[in-house]
Scaffold this active site. Structure first.
Site, PDB file in Angstrom:
ATOM      1  N   THR B  89      40.356  10.718  81.020  1.00 22.84           N
ATOM      2  CA  THR B  89      39.892  11.771  81.929  1.00 22.84           C
ATOM      3  C   THR B  89      40.939  12.263  82.929  1.00 22.84           C
ATOM      4  O   THR B  89      40.950  13.457  83.237  1.00 22.84           O
ATOM      5  CB  THR B  89      38.593  11.361  82.658  1.00 22.84           C
ATOM      6  OG1 THR B  89      38.808  10.134  83.345  1.00 22.84           O
ATOM      7  CG2 THR B  89      37.455  11.203  81.667  1.00 22.84           C
ATOM      8  N   ILE B 111      42.176  25.961  64.421  1.00 25.90           N
ATOM      9  CA  ILE B 111      40.886  26.220  65.077  1.00 25.90           C
ATOM     10  C   ILE B 111      39.924  25.046  64.905  1.00 25.90           C
ATOM     11  O   ILE B 111      38.922  24.943  65.614  1.00 25.90           O
ATOM     12  CB  ILE B 111      40.257  27.520  64.527  1.00 25.90           C
ATOM     13  CG1 ILE B 111      39.188  28.072  65.471  1.00 25.90           C
ATOM     14  CG2 ILE B 111      39.674  27.314  63.136  1.00 25.90           C
ATOM     15  CD1 ILE B 111      39.740  28.694  66.700  1.00 25.90           C
ATOM     16  N   ARG B 114      38.233  21.718  68.345  1.00 23.51           N
ATOM     17  CA  ARG B 114      37.161  22.494  68.955  1.00 23.51           C
ATOM     18  C   ARG B 114      37.186  22.520  70.463  1.00 23.51           C
ATOM     19  O   ARG B 114      36.587  23.371  71.088  1.00 23.51           O
ATOM     20  CB  ARG B 114      35.818  21.947  68.471  1.00 23.51           C
ATOM     21  CG  ARG B 114      35.524  22.293  67.041  1.00 23.51           C
ATOM     22  CD  ARG B 114      34.486  21.356  66.472  1.00 23.51           C
ATOM     23  NE  ARG B 114      35.032  20.000  66.379  1.00 23.51           N
ATOM     24  CZ  ARG B 114      34.359  18.972  65.871  1.00 23.51           C
ATOM     25  NH1 ARG B 114      33.126  19.146  65.441  1.00 23.51           N
ATOM     26  NH2 ARG B 114      34.916  17.782  65.796  1.00 23.51           N
ATOM     27  N   ALA B 123      40.519  41.489  64.234  1.00 22.87           N
ATOM     28  CA  ALA B 123      40.732  42.415  63.114  1.00 22.87           C
ATOM     29  C   ALA B 123      39.458  43.192  62.819  1.00 22.87           C
ATOM     30  O   ALA B 123      39.414  44.034  61.937  1.00 22.87           O
ATOM     31  CB  ALA B 123      41.195  41.648  61.874  1.00 22.87           C
ATOM     32  N   ASP B 220      43.089  21.402  77.800  1.00 21.42           N
ATOM     33  CA  ASP B 220      43.563  20.457  78.805  1.00 21.42           C
ATOM     34  C   ASP B 220      44.574  19.505  78.157  1.00 21.42           C
ATOM     35  O   ASP B 220      44.699  19.426  76.942  1.00 21.42           O
ATOM     36  CB  ASP B 220      42.387  19.709  79.448  1.00 21.42           C
ATOM     37  CG  ASP B 220      41.638  18.833  78.483  1.00 21.42           C
ATOM     38  OD1 ASP B 220      42.235  17.872  77.933  1.00 21.42           O
ATOM     39  OD2 ASP B 220      40.447  19.094  78.254  1.00 21.42           O
ATOM     40  N   ARG B 231      49.274  17.094  64.838  1.00 19.53           N
ATOM     41  CA  ARG B 231      50.012  18.234  64.279  1.00 19.53           C
ATOM     42  C   ARG B 231      51.520  18.124  64.450  1.00 19.53           C
ATOM     43  O   ARG B 231      52.262  18.838  63.766  1.00 19.53           O
ATOM     44  CB  ARG B 231      49.507  19.529  64.905  1.00 19.53           C
ATOM     45  CG  ARG B 231      48.008  19.768  64.728  1.00 19.53           C
ATOM     46  CD  ARG B 231      47.568  19.653  63.273  1.00 19.53           C
ATOM     47  NE  ARG B 231      46.157  20.029  63.121  1.00 19.53           N
ATOM     48  CZ  ARG B 231      45.525  20.049  61.954  1.00 19.53           C
ATOM     49  NH1 ARG B 231      46.145  19.699  60.829  1.00 19.53           N
ATOM     50  NH2 ARG B 231      44.256  20.378  61.891  1.00 19.53           N
TER      51      ARG B 231
END
Lengths: 312, 312, 312, 312
Positions: B89, B111, B114, B123, B220, B231
């Site tokens: 936190t 994406i 979440r 688009a 955050d 990633r």
């Protein structure tokens, strides 16, 4: 409110330090930054950081490269359009962080809003302050028979005095027993070196729900508006509403266009069901409509008449 | 990277504007604010706003009134402790906002995280740029038989040339047909006034997944670290890893203590299962242990040996 | 819809297996369980699991020990009260899981709803089906000048034929090149053993946005209602609305009381701003009010008149 | 545990009702459905609904049409692979709903897990039971000097008796004053018709943090595992750990393969930082390594030695 001289000093030091930034900056919010706004008898709300401004909402909605060069008027129109049509993601691009001191029973309502970041002062590792919320006499109330969710006839006289005495005495006694069980004073020194103390994580269970806790609470503007729409509402319990109203003041300093749109399209708005709308259409057309045969329950009918300003 | 002169100009104007703020400010991140870091052939990442710094993590963990006066050394120790013990936190108290231009197939992976706020260039209402991701020849690869998730033998020579031609021709043709169906040029003017155009929301379906889109993406620090741990990892597809690495650079400028702790305790860390740990304990005690009879599958054994630097 | 004989067989096997359970069970939803409802030309929606029913909403609102013994009438009243006053948490106690096959451009809109669990068929590891969404001729439309978000004059004749040809040819060609680059047929066998293939994670980028993907998508009833309120709405793009409507049918089988309350208080409801409400109050009182001087913009005035059934 | 005869009866009625379902069903969990497992002195945990099973995890990971026909062995291997590599989304496809009775101070820790659905018994509208958590003597402890987060020397004899008396007396007195202020007995009848009562929403603030509350709590398996990894851990406070352990039993009945993988790869696993790993590599290679010069702090060194089974 119970800021110690030391805390007040820390706030002043923080307020005194400024730096140059390329980020969007809001002078009206900078002016109140870090300062504690008193809420209830010992609580406060203070803004400790923020990200974004009205223009950042517009910028995100347009996914633009710069700050944009449109007229304020166009920005205002877009913000109102986004609010009216519940396009929530641009409002999520602004973020604010508060430091709040609040009674535990208020914290328990507040924490139900899950889309926020929270760091609470830990009674597992620390000792809470000797402070309890005692309502002002005008906020004591008997539970209304009509609406069990609100407060009805105000308690007063000896009944009120008895309630306030009980709250004060019980909270104080329990706190003092909490310290006794800890065998520490509020600085952490042993009260009686010949005894063991109870672990803090256990001793805290003797505290009452009007003891004060505090936390850092951070959320985005969309979720803050959702919080405020529920907690700045007349149906909310007075104690949490007092916090919501203090926060609303900071929002108005921060994002005045979004705050105004929120007041118009959310706080002051009403939603009519399909059935209610059909009745409104008939009334606007000049027809007389009665609850009987309207298809609405008595309760819904009363809600509709209240909204239309026709409650008796 | 494809910034137009106008976009570059908007960025320069934004960079030129500074204001005084009482908020925590990080000069090293201010220096790169708004500037686009190129990623892949036409993409970029740029920081457009941020909230908090290393000290804000400490401040939230302590729920303190001011910025704190502890030594840098103590702050560093606390941040490392929080990271090591997964106290997430306090890291949520820092927030960052990026503007990213990226191929659609990368956006689809991205994406899936979440816990972020996103505003994507639409688009449905706008026309996408005429830009497609074409891999550099050294990033073409045959799918490895051993590990279907990575890339094995590199395609080269005429095979590679054929692949690159197909990707380029198909993307270009489909884009040109997209404009033809829209019957608009990229400024929105009709290409042929005698014809109707197809709605943008439908015409876009003719685009390929290597077309570029762009979005504002805000999250955050805790969730950003989670994103980066997946990633910026060697198992991630190269194309999204390229973005993660560019973002890691901005994180290091922003919160150097937290970034270092993240490298030590997350990116460079390994987790051993109960069974693996038992084997490591035996090996540390000097015992020879073989896969056979170890209780580990061949795959797990290989993972363990790799982690211990004993892969062949 | 493109269920293979094998897939249809798997579904039949699943439908044939029943077991006894103590859990709340809804016969009307059981009757449709696992069956695919066709949507668009190759897509479908099917319910693969669910938790809870109307009574579970009531049970959670009351935090009760058993299933409750109140009359259906009382349950209905409570559910309508909860919906009307936006008490969302009891609706979160019901959960549903769908298997959906849908075009990628629809998936990209859909995934913006973040409060759901998703497992998507991975084009990084698997080969997508040779299926593309081609709109039915009646769904082609020119983009309306009045409302750039909807569709206006319908394309027809040779213009429509040209659009459909382009969509079909481009999608098919790109898919065939995708297989060629992979050097695998759709069963994973090499097309040409003398060549390498491109990694699946890269080859997929040649696909068009009307290619079909599929996923398991699971959410709670409150968030499903939020999804449906946006996507079953007339402003939603036709293609995603088609899915929302198919899902609405399953919701009505599953939780009929909650679904009816949702239709009355959300789907069919209107929200009036503070300013609109003031005007409605004046009109109900018999006053003539004109846009000029009303304080509403022309756009808001038109929205208000439409809601009151007084649009021309 | 304090189930009234009426509550017990409601549970028995619910257990007696079965229906046929096509959904995945787990007999071992059905056997315990609705039954209350006692936790602490007056609390309980009971499973009131569930969705999915081990096979549903596999099914979602494969996005398959039927229940799948693979061997149990293959399913187990896939589940372990998913757990080991932190592929969390397939585990999100299983959902479970609990009814829990717990002390308020435990509820305050628990609610910090935000990715769950909660309906709490409302002390704003209802009257809480006259029940308080009083620790068993063996769970009283002095706060350890070494590890301020755990409990060290056990309080006993007169010191322990004094603590238990204080906790019991203060909680009881405060509860009785709560009823007096309400001027209602626990059935809602006025205690003294000549007096007003204080609103429930206010009177509750006199209660202590060891009063019991209850809620319905629903979450998916991935988030439940995250909860259990923190709360079934030795560092968690005993009182919440007692709940986590009761829940772990239900998870093992529900999804035995996933639960075993969780034990191996999460609960029983250790994570080594980059620096720790380098030291383990040297030790495995036969080298003697000392804390001094290792680059680890004393605290980290001790954690590493403990993990390697070399603590003294």
């Amino acid at each position: 409110m119970a800021l110690t001289a030391e805390q007040q000093q820390e706030i002043e030091v923080a307020r005194g330090a400024t730096a140059a930034t390329r980020r969007p900056t809001v002078p009206a919010l900078e002016a109140m930054l870090f300062q504690a706004t008193p809420v209830l008898d010992h609580g406060f709300v203070r803004v400790v950081d923020y990200m974004g401004d009205d223009a950042a909402i517009v910028q995100a909605a347009r996914v633009s490269y710069g700050r944009g060069t449109r007229a304020a008027n166009e920005d205002r129109g877009l913000i109102r359009y986004l609010m009216r049509h519940r396009h929530s993601t641009p409002f999520e691009m602004c973020e604010i962080k508060y430091h709040v001191k609040l009674p535990i029973f208020v914290a328990r309502q507040w924490i139900r809003h899950r889309t926020a970041n929270v760091n609470e002062y830990s009674a597992r590792y620390s000792i809470l302050d000797r402070e309890f919320y005692i309502p002002a006499p005008e906020h004591l109330a008997a539970q209304s028979a009509v609406n069990r969710q609100g407060r009805g006839a105000v308690l007063d006289g000896p009944e009120a005095a008895r309630v306030l005495d009980l709250l004060r005495e019980d909270a104080t006694r329990n706190y003092d027993h909490y310290l006794e069980m800890l065998n520490e004073d509020d600085q952490g020194s042993p009260l009686d070196p010949s005894r063991h103390g109870l672990a803090r994580e256990l001793a805290r269970m003797n505290l009452t729900l009007n003891a004060y806790t505090q936390w850092y609470w951070k959320t985005d503007l969309h979720n803050l508006f959702h919080f405020l729409s529920l907690r700045a509402d007349a149906h909310a319990q007075y104690e949490i509403r007092a916090y919501a109203e203090a926060m609303m003041t900071s929002v108005e300093a921060w994002v005045p266009m979004a705050a105004a749109a929120f007041r118009d399209y959310r706080l002051g708005a009403v939603t009519f069901s399909a059935q209610m709308l059909a009745i409104v259409q008939r009334m606007v057309a000049g027809e007389q409509v009665a609850q009987e045969g309207s298809g609405l329950s008595k309760r819904e009918w009363r809600e509709l008449m209240d909204a239309l300003g026709r409650g008796e």
